[in-house]
Design an enzyme around this catalytic site. Structure first.
Site, PDB file in Angstrom:
ATOM      1  N   GLY A 522      63.771  18.690  21.797  1.00  0.00           N
ATOM      2  CA  GLY A 522      63.402  17.041  21.684  1.00  0.00           C
ATOM      3  C   GLY A 522      61.960  16.911  21.042  1.00  0.00           C
ATOM      4  N   GLY A 524      59.171  14.032  22.032  1.00  0.00           N
ATOM      5  CA  GLY A 524      58.831  12.944  22.822  1.00  0.00           C
ATOM      6  C   GLY A 524      57.699  12.304  22.364  1.00  0.00           C
ATOM      7  N   GLY A 527      54.779  14.668  21.952  1.00  0.00           N
ATOM      8  CA  GLY A 527      54.838  16.033  21.530  1.00  0.00           C
ATOM      9  C   GLY A 527      56.307  16.584  21.541  1.00  0.00           C
ATOM     10  N   LYS A 543      56.807  20.890  27.718  1.00  0.00           N
ATOM     11  CA  LYS A 543      56.252  19.832  26.675  1.00  0.00           C
ATOM     12  C   LYS A 543      54.776  20.301  26.026  1.00  0.00           C
ATOM     13  CE  LYS A 543      57.124  15.690  26.895  1.00  0.00           C
ATOM     14  NZ  LYS A 543      57.424  14.407  26.464  1.00  0.00           N
ATOM     15  N   ASP A 640      56.412   3.573  27.853  1.00  0.00           N
ATOM     16  CA  ASP A 640      57.573   4.055  27.093  1.00  0.00           C
ATOM     17  C   ASP A 640      58.952   4.262  27.507  1.00  0.00           C
ATOM     18  OD1 ASP A 640      58.379   4.624  24.332  1.00  0.00           O
ATOM     19  OD2 ASP A 640      57.537   6.634  24.498  1.00  0.00           O
TER      20      ASP A 640
END
Ligand SMILES: *[C@@H]1O[C@H](CO)[C@@H](O)[C@H](O)[C@H]1NC(C)=O
Ligand SMILES: *[C@@H]1O[C@H](CO)[C@@H](O)[C@H](O)[C@H]1NC(C)=O
Ligand SMILES: *[C@@H]1O[C@H](CO)[C@@H](O)[C@H](O)[C@H]1NC(C)=O
Ligand SMILES: *[C@@H]1O[C@H](CO)[C@@H](O)[C@H](O)[C@H]1NC(C)=O
Length: 826
Positions: A522, A524, A527, A543, A640
């Site tokens: 993914g 995000g 990053g 991440k 977010d």
């Protein structure tokens, strides 16, 4: 002469011949009231008379609410001796004794009260607006009144404001609550709350003789481990302990009417009367989770509601019986790994290990002195070989008083409030540990820090949050900024710091196949995210933060540690981090089911999410956000929230990801505007988008959007409907106004839905997306509204109602182009 005579005669007649048609609140000596007649308090709050509970035909003398909740009984006299017909009669004897008679003057109940001196004083009994029924001994002037007897001293299953619960040490009177046998029978039932004074006073909840749970001792602010007593705007709890009496009581601070009841099936409920819905709602339920079960984890065990399994041994202890322990039978508890050597000849003394933030252990075998300091307490404990641990009694102002345990430590639970205990431990055991009991110079800073940061409770009854909220918010306003320096100091004493692992870049890159694209799961807001497998086989999510930090590495590390401390079952767990030159990497637990959007917006996969699962997801997200807003030690605004940031574990439980990062990337000061808006188109609130002003209410907005998406299975930003140009919010609003909200629900949910829950979720969501931040509920209210059945306020028109409003937003002259950086969702 005659002029004077008439009024006096009238006055006497009034007293002696009470008219059954006038509501009286008082009867005098030798007067009586019969079954069918009642006394009514002056303000008509309460009424006293004979009644039959539930389906029963038996008659009891009792007190019930009159003006509100008519007929809700708060006190019963002849609980064990019902009258089987309507011959009952309440009489006040000349000597001040109150009796209930039946049939041929047979006494079924007596207050056993007598006036000591039979003077010319007047004996009366009066029903007060407080719900108390009081026998007074008045002097001739009617000014001095002695209480001879009062119903408040003999509680049934209900406690009213200002009613004392506890012990009168002079008379030996023990005022405690006992449940009814059943809704039809007010006789003394199975459950009771008793006050134990064998050590430092505490309260037990019993079923028969079995100790079910323990209300921890008073710590100056509330009862240790008891959330419902936290400071709040509705009521205040008082605890009094002196030579004469030990009791607690509550008083109301607002106009809310509250009663506390021990129900026939054993629940202690704090009930509030809501005039609007004409009903009582449960404001707090005193026993709420498995960690409240008395001594679930046995001696020296600690219960943590957020851990699975919930029981762990205290530092330096191990399970007494490992087999049983592993089979989830924790009753035998834990034993020391290293024996204490209190009287060691070579000068080696035992030390103490601090366990922070706990509900303190059972105090039945304890010793206390309220004027000693913590330092003196340590000395006292150290020099007494039977002392197993100590703590402060009053946690206010840095702590005062000394409470020492003289036996095994039972019934300790992890509890996010500023109460620590120090347990005795062999010096050899302490040697290997990172943080033996720290020295006094540091303590002051830590305590200050701890006091400034509000207390927190992980996943408790939602009510808890209401109580704490007020205090917290005021602190948070001042606190806003986090203080790296203090945080560093404190973090030295945080146990779970050890859990945060430093990964080398080599490890990380090896785990992810050198950040191979095929492992990318993914992207995000901050990053790309990769799946990785550690050497030991553990799966992780990596991440790689895209922006280079302008902060020093130390600061970054500290911030990561802060994020790591945010632990909640609905937050993704941070396992570690990696810093290497410009690389800043966070390592999280891997969520097998990835993110919610993969299910929600996929035609086939969405069928796997039935209504109960979706409702569970909504609840979980709400709790997670509530934790970030109110219950973590730092107030975190996520900024977010979106389906892509909600990850699902193996059991489809939601876990919020990317929390705490916005803080790092956007700014440190939550009280002012941010320079840059981070957020996702479709989820972002107007005040945030337009003015760059964010608050917890911006998260509430995003949450509202999320809920509508979960219910409808449609994306807000991609929503289209042939009939009009509204987006999902506008569509939901339109349906709501037309009373057709249920049509918003995804068709795939028809088989599994609970209509009332669906409608409630939509309604709550609409409240969350209202245009003005101040109209939106707090996350606490959201959680409450989702679980309660009470009526909900009417929502106003949502913000970003349709595409127009977005365009308007873009053309707003006040908007500085550079200010808005909308991060587009994947
Ligand atoms: C009054 O005394 C009698 C006899 O001692 C006792 O059975 C009864 O429970 C007492 N009543 C109250 C209200 O305490
Ligand atoms: C009753 O009132 C009178 C005058 O107000 C006063 O002198 C007297 O002491 C009072 N008696 C008592 C028992 O308080
Ligand atoms: C409690 O501690 C204070 C201060 O150390 C001492 O003066 C006092 O005598 C103690 N009281 C009791 C009952 O031990
Ligand atoms: C430890 O303290 C308790 C409470 O003051 C006392 O009863 C006990 O005798 C003391 N034990 C020793 C060994 O000093």
């Amino acid at each position: 002469m005659e002029d004077h005579f008439i009024p006096i005669l009238f006055f006497i007649a009034f007293i002696i011949l009470p008219s059954p048609f006038t509501a009286l609140d008082t009867i005098y000596a030798n007067q009586e009231i019969k079954d069918g007649e009642t006394l009514v308090s002056k303000g008509e709050m309460f009424e006293l008379g004979f009644f039959s509970p539930g389906k029963s035909k038996n008659r009891y003398l009792g007190i019930w609410y009159k003006k509100i909740s008519y007929g809700t009984v708060v006190w019963v006299a002849n609980r064990e001796t019902p009258i089987i017909d309507r011959s009952g009669m309440l009489k006040l004897n000349q000597n001040g004794n109150l009796v209930v008679l039946s049939g041929e003057n047979l006494m079924v109940w007596s207050s056993n009260s007598t006036v000591s001196t039979l003077s010319n004083n007047l004996v009366v009994v009066q029903l007060l607006d407080t719900g108390n029924f009081v026998v007074w001994n008045k002097d001739k002037n009617g000014t001095n009144q002695d209480v001879i007897w009062q119903s408040f001293d003999y509680p049934s299953d209900t406690i009213l404001p200002n009613q004392k619960v506890g012990k009168d040490l002079v008379t030996g009177l023990h005022r405690s609550m006992t449940s009814w046998k059943s809704p039809d029978d007010p006789a003394i039932g199975e459950y009771s709350n008793i006050h134990d004074m064998s050590g430092y006073p505490q309260t037990f909840r019993l079923r028969g003789d079995v100790l079910l749970s323990r209300l921890g001792p008073w710590n100056g602010i509330g009862f240790s481990g008891f959330p419902a007593d936290k400071e709040n705007q509705i009521y205040a709890t008082k605890f009094v302990m002196n030579e004469k009496e030990i009791y607690h009581s509550f008083s109301l601070k607002s106009t809310v009417i509250q009663r506390v009841v021990l129900t026939w099936d054993g629940k202690t409920l704090f009930l509030h009367w809501i005039e609007r819905i004409k009903d009582w709602i449960v404001f707090a339920d005193a026993v709420i989770d498995s960690c409240d079960r008395f001594s679930l984890c046995g001696p020296y065990g600690v219960c943590s509601i957020n851990k699975h399994p919930p029981c762990t041994c205290m530092q330096g202890f191990e399970p007494q019986n490992r087999e049983e322990w592993e089979a989830s039978d924790w009753a035998s508890g834990c034993i020391r790994k290293k024996h204490l050597n209190c009287k060691n000849e070579n000068g080696e003394r035992d030390g103490f290990w601090k366990i922070a933030r706990v509900k303190i252990p059972d105090t039945r075998r304890s010793w206390y002195n309220v004027s000693m300091t913590l330092g003196e307490c340590e000395m006292a404990c150290k020099s007494n070989c039977s002392c197993t641990g100590y703590t402060s009694i009053d946690i206010r102002n840095g702590g005062s008083g000394c409470l020492m345990w003289l036996d095994e430590l039972l019934d300790t639970r992890e509890y996010d409030v500023n109460q620590d205990i120090y347990i005795r431990m062999a010096a050899v055991e302490l040697e290997g540990l990172v943080n033996p009991q720290f020295d006094l110079s540091k303590k002051k800073t830590i305590l200050t820090w701890v006091l400034l940061t509000s207390s927190a409770v992980i996943f408790l009854s939602v009510v808890v949050y209401a109580c704490r909220k007020i205090k917290k918010q005021s602190h948070m306003k001042k606190q806003g900024k986090w203080n790296v320096h203090d945080e560093k100091n404190t973090s030295m004493h945080m146990e779970h710091l050890d859990d945060l692992h430093f990964f080398s870049l080599y490890e990380v890159s090896r785990a992810t196949g050198n950040f191979n694209v095929s492992n990318k799961i993914g992207e995000g807001g901050f990053g790309p995210v990769y799946k990785g497998v550690l050497e030991d086989g553990r799966e992780i999510a990596v991440k790689r933060l895209s922006e280079t930090s302008q902060q020093g590495l130390d600061e970054f590390r500290n911030e990561v540690i802060c994020i790591a401390k945010l632990q909640h079952r609905n937050l993704v767990k941070l396992l570690g981090y990696c810093i290497h030159q410009n690389e800043l990497i966070l390592i999280y637990e891997y969520m097998a089911n990835k993110s919610l959007d993969r299910f929600l917006f996929d035609e086939t996969k969405s069928l796997m999410l039935n209504w109960p699962q979706r409702f569970n997801i909504i609840h979980g997200i709400a709790r997670g956000v509530l934790y970030l807003h109110q219950d973590s030690r730092l107030q975190i605004i996520h900024r977010d929230l979106k389906v892509g940031n909600i990850l699902l574990d193996n059991d489809m439980n939601p876990k919020i990801s990317d929390f705490g990062l916005a803080r790092k990337f956007v700014g440190h000061d939550t009280s002012t505007k941010t320079k840059k808006v981070v957020g996702t188109y479709g989820y972002i609130s107007p005040e945030y988008a337009v003015h760059g002003r964010f608050s917890i209410k911006s998260d509430v907005f995003s949450f509202g959007v999320l809920v509508l998406e979960i219910v409808s299975g449609m994306r807000n930003k991609e929503f289209s409907n042939g009939d009009h140009s509204d987006n999902l919010l506008g569509h939901a609003w339109r349906l709501y106004k037309e009373g057709r909200s249920i049509e918003l629900m995804s068709a795939s949910l028809h088989a599994s839905c609970v209509i009332s829950d669906v409608l409630r979720s939509i309604h709550v969501a609409l409240l969350c997306v209202q245009h003005h931040a101040e109209d939106r509920p707090t996350m606490l209210s959201v959680v409450l509204m989702l679980v309660s059945d009470g009526a909900l306020p009417e929502p106003k028109q949502p913000a970003f109602f349709n595409e127009e409003s977005f365009r308007e937003l873009e053309s707003l002259p006040s908007v500085d182009e550079g200010m808005i950086t909308l991060v587009y969702a994947r």
